[in-house]
Design a protein around this motif. Structure first.
Motif, short mmCIF file in Angstrom:
data_model
loop_
_atom_site.label_atom_id
_atom_site.label_comp_id
_atom_site.label_asym_id
_atom_site.label_seq_id
_atom_site.Cartn_x
_atom_site.Cartn_y
_atom_site.Cartn_z
N ILE A 171 36.35 22.70 16.75
CA ILE A 171 35.33 21.57 16.37
C ILE A 171 34.95 21.84 14.79
CG2 ILE A 171 32.86 20.67 16.76
CD1 ILE A 171 34.98 19.87 18.70
N GLN A 172 34.69 23.15 14.52
CA GLN A 172 34.14 23.62 13.08
C GLN A 172 35.40 22.96 12.04
OE1 GLN A 172 31.23 24.35 12.49
NE2 GLN A 172 30.90 24.57 14.68
N GLY A 173 36.67 23.22 12.60
CA GLY A 173 37.97 22.80 11.68
C GLY A 173 37.70 21.22 11.33
N GLU A 174 37.55 20.45 12.63
CA GLU A 174 37.37 19.17 12.38
C GLU A 174 36.24 18.70 11.59
OE1 GLU A 174 38.21 16.54 15.48
OE2 GLU A 174 39.75 17.52 16.35
N VAL A 175 35.03 19.24 11.78
CA VAL A 175 34.06 19.14 10.86
C VAL A 175 34.01 19.28 9.63
CG1 VAL A 175 31.63 19.86 10.53
CG2 VAL A 175 32.15 19.67 12.89
N LYS A 176 34.86 20.66 9.19
CA LYS A 176 35.08 20.76 7.77
C LYS A 176 36.17 19.79 7.48
CE LYS A 176 37.01 24.43 4.89
NZ LYS A 176 37.65 25.66 4.81
N LYS A 218 34.19 13.25 1.44
CA LYS A 218 34.31 13.56 -0.31
C LYS A 218 35.17 12.53 -0.82
CE LYS A 218 31.94 18.04 -0.14
NZ LYS A 218 32.25 19.27 -0.42
N ARG A 219 36.63 12.55 -0.17
CA ARG A 219 37.52 11.92 -0.88
C ARG A 219 37.44 10.32 -0.68
NH1 ARG A 219 41.86 8.95 1.66
NH2 ARG A 219 41.26 9.66 3.78
N CYS A 278 42.28 8.98 8.13
CA CYS A 278 41.34 9.76 8.95
C CYS A 278 41.54 9.28 10.43
CB CYS A 278 40.01 8.89 8.76
SG CYS A 278 39.39 9.56 7.42
N GLY A 279 42.22 8.16 10.73
CA GLY A 279 42.89 7.77 12.11
C GLY A 279 43.95 8.58 12.50
N ASN A 280 44.67 9.13 11.61
CA ASN A 280 45.76 10.20 11.94
C ASN A 280 45.26 11.52 12.24
OD1 ASN A 280 47.68 8.02 11.90
ND2 ASN A 280 48.17 8.41 9.72
N ILE A 281 44.23 12.06 11.64
CA ILE A 281 43.76 13.15 11.54
C ILE A 281 42.62 13.52 12.79
CG2 ILE A 281 42.19 14.85 10.19
CD1 ILE A 281 43.06 13.78 7.71
N THR A 310 33.53 13.66 16.48
CA THR A 310 33.42 14.74 15.25
C THR A 310 32.08 14.40 14.63
OG1 THR A 310 36.01 14.83 15.12
CG2 THR A 310 34.63 15.44 13.31
N LEU A 311 31.88 13.20 14.30
CA LEU A 311 30.69 12.67 13.68
C LEU A 311 29.31 13.26 14.22
CD1 LEU A 311 31.40 9.14 12.63
CD2 LEU A 311 30.83 10.76 10.98
N LYS A 312 29.22 13.34 15.49
CA LYS A 312 28.16 13.92 16.38
C LYS A 312 28.09 15.12 16.44
CE LYS A 312 27.23 12.04 20.44
NZ LYS A 312 27.41 11.61 21.77
N ALA A 313 29.20 16.04 16.26
CA ALA A 313 29.37 17.42 16.11
C ALA A 313 28.75 17.83 14.79
CB ALA A 313 30.42 17.90 16.32
N ALA A 314 29.24 17.20 13.67
CA ALA A 314 28.78 17.53 12.16
C ALA A 314 27.43 17.10 12.27
CB ALA A 314 29.75 16.61 11.38
N ARG A 315 26.77 16.29 12.64
CA ARG A 315 25.70 15.95 12.63
C ARG A 315 24.43 16.88 13.53
NH1 ARG A 315 22.33 10.27 14.53
NH2 ARG A 315 20.70 10.45 13.32
N LYS A 316 25.19 17.11 14.54
CA LYS A 316 24.41 18.26 15.21
C LYS A 316 24.15 19.61 14.56
CE LYS A 316 24.23 20.46 19.81
NZ LYS A 316 25.01 20.76 21.04
N ASN A 317 25.22 19.92 13.73
CA ASN A 317 25.39 21.14 13.10
C ASN A 317 24.87 20.99 11.65
OD1 ASN A 317 26.61 23.13 14.59
ND2 ASN A 317 28.47 21.50 14.56
N LYS A 318 24.04 19.78 11.37
CA LYS A 318 23.44 19.80 9.95
C LYS A 318 24.27 19.60 8.65
CE LYS A 318 18.73 21.05 11.73
NZ LYS A 318 18.81 19.99 12.65
N VAL A 319 25.60 19.29 9.21
CA VAL A 319 26.42 19.10 7.90
C VAL A 319 26.49 17.78 7.34
CG1 VAL A 319 28.90 19.39 7.24
CG2 VAL A 319 27.98 20.79 8.92
N ILE A 320 26.19 16.69 8.11
CA ILE A 320 26.10 15.19 7.68
C ILE A 320 24.67 14.58 8.35
CG2 ILE A 320 28.48 14.78 7.35
CD1 ILE A 320 28.64 13.37 10.10
N ASP A 321 24.53 13.46 7.83
CA ASP A 321 23.42 12.76 8.36
C ASP A 321 23.73 11.29 8.37
OD1 ASP A 321 21.14 12.27 9.95
OD2 ASP A 321 19.94 12.34 8.16
N PHE A 322 23.31 10.37 9.33
CA PHE A 322 23.31 9.01 9.22
C PHE A 322 22.25 8.54 10.20
CE2 PHE A 322 26.37 10.48 12.30
CZ PHE A 322 25.76 9.83 13.74
#
Length: 80
Positions: free
Chosen positions: A4-9, A16-17, A40-43, A50-62
């Motif tokens: 999960i951490q790798g996917e969030v990164k 950013k891209r 992104c579809g391939n990755i 992944t979006l939910k996990a990133a948000r939970k870890n306060k890396v992104i927001d929406f």
């Protein structure tokens, strides 16, 4: 087992891209641009998770609780 951490990164790198720097100096991208991107579809097997996990870890927001294609296309996903 999923990294999960790798996917969030990786998600942050893809935002950013694809995204643009806003007046606040933070990078954001519209949900539709992220979800429709072929790379992104391939990755990401489950980009919504992944979006939910990133948000939970306060890396992104929406705005909102979750994002659905079509309904939330114009929602900005911001890297914190």
């Amino acid at each position: 087992m999923m990294d999960i951490q790798g996917e969030v990164k990786q998600l942050v790198e893809e935002i950013k891209r694809l995204g643009d720097v806003g007046p606040d100096g933070k990078v954001s991208v519209k949900f539709v641009k992220l979800i429709d991107d072929e790379r992104c579809g391939n990755i990401f097997e489950a980009i919504i998770g992944t979006l939910k996990a990133a948000r939970k870890n306060k890396v992104i927001d929406f705005e909102g609780e979750f994002l659905l294609k079509g309904v939330h296309d114009d929602v900005e996903i911001k890297v914190l």
